[in-house]
Scaffold this motif. Sequence first.
Motif: not given
Length: 258
Positions: A135-139
Motif C-alpha cells: 500500500x501507499x500513502x499520499x500527503x
Amino acid sequence: MQIDIRSAAARFYDFSPGFPPDVPFYQALIPSPRAAVLELGCGTGRVTLPLAAHCRFIHGIDLSPAMIQLCRDKLAQSHLPAGRVAVTVGDITDFHLGQQFDLIIAPFRVLQNLETDAQVDGLFRCIGMHLAPGGTCVLNVFKPFMGPDELQTRWVSPEERLEWETPFAGGKLACYDRRPRVDEQRGVLYPELVYRRYAGSTLQEEVVLHLVMRCYWPETFASRVAAHGFQIVNRWGGYKGERYGEGSELVLQFQAGG
Ligand SMILES: C[S@@+](CC[C@H](N)C(=O)[O-])C[C@H]1O[C@@H](n2cnc3c(N)ncnc32)[C@H](O)[C@@H]1O
C-alpha cells in the motif's frame, strides 16, 4: 474531550470556491476497485464521497464532530451502497482501526494542521500501522512562496483580506483572511479565517476560525517522510502534472521502507 475549533465554521466550509482540483488525482491513485482507502482529515467528505464510487471501502477520520456530521448528512443523501463508507471522529495522530488500507490520503494540506513534532511523529506511526503490504500513502502541503526566515517579514500582515464571497441563504457569505502571527523558529503560521454572513448589507453573524499551518519546503517535506522510514515512490508539484518544487503544492506518495 477535545474542543472542536470548527464547530461554528464547519457549515461554511463547502461554500469556498478555492478547493484544489484534486479529486481526479486521488481517484487515479486508487489501485483497484477492490481497494480499501483511508482518508485522514476527511472533513465534510469533499473527497470521500466522490472516491467512494471507485473503491471497495473508504474510511474517513476527522477531529471535528461538526465536519463529520456534515459528511454524514451528505452520505445519508447519497446513493452509495451500505457499508461502502465509514466516517468517525478521531485524531489522526493517535488512532487504531484494526484494519489495513491499500491507499491512505490526507487531501488539502491536512498534515499542516499538526503543530508539534510529537503530533507529526504520531501521524507517521499511525500511517505505518495502517498501510497494507504494497500500500501507499499520499500527503500534501502547499509550497511556501518564501523562505523559512522570511515568514515574519513577508507572511504576517496587519491587514485583513477578502478571500471570497458568495450568495448564501438569500444573502451573502464573505470569507476574510487574517495573518496575525507566526512562530518562525518552528515554521508555524497562525492564520485566521473570518466568515461574515450578511442579509443585504447588514452583518448577521461573524465566525472566526483560528488555524495552525505548519510549513514544509520541498526538501524538508521529503526528508521528514524519509526520516520515518518510508520510501518515496512519486512526487508532484500539483494535481495536473506539475514537477515537484515547481507548482503551488508539494505532493508525496510513499510506501513502507525496504
Ligand atoms: C482543510 S480541511 C480538509 C478536509 C478534507 N480533507 C478536504 O480536502 O476537503 C482539514 C481537516 O483536517 C482535520 N484535522 C486537523 N487536524 C486533525 C487531527 N489531528 N485529526 C483528525 N483530523 C484533523 C480538520 O478537522 C479538517 O476537517
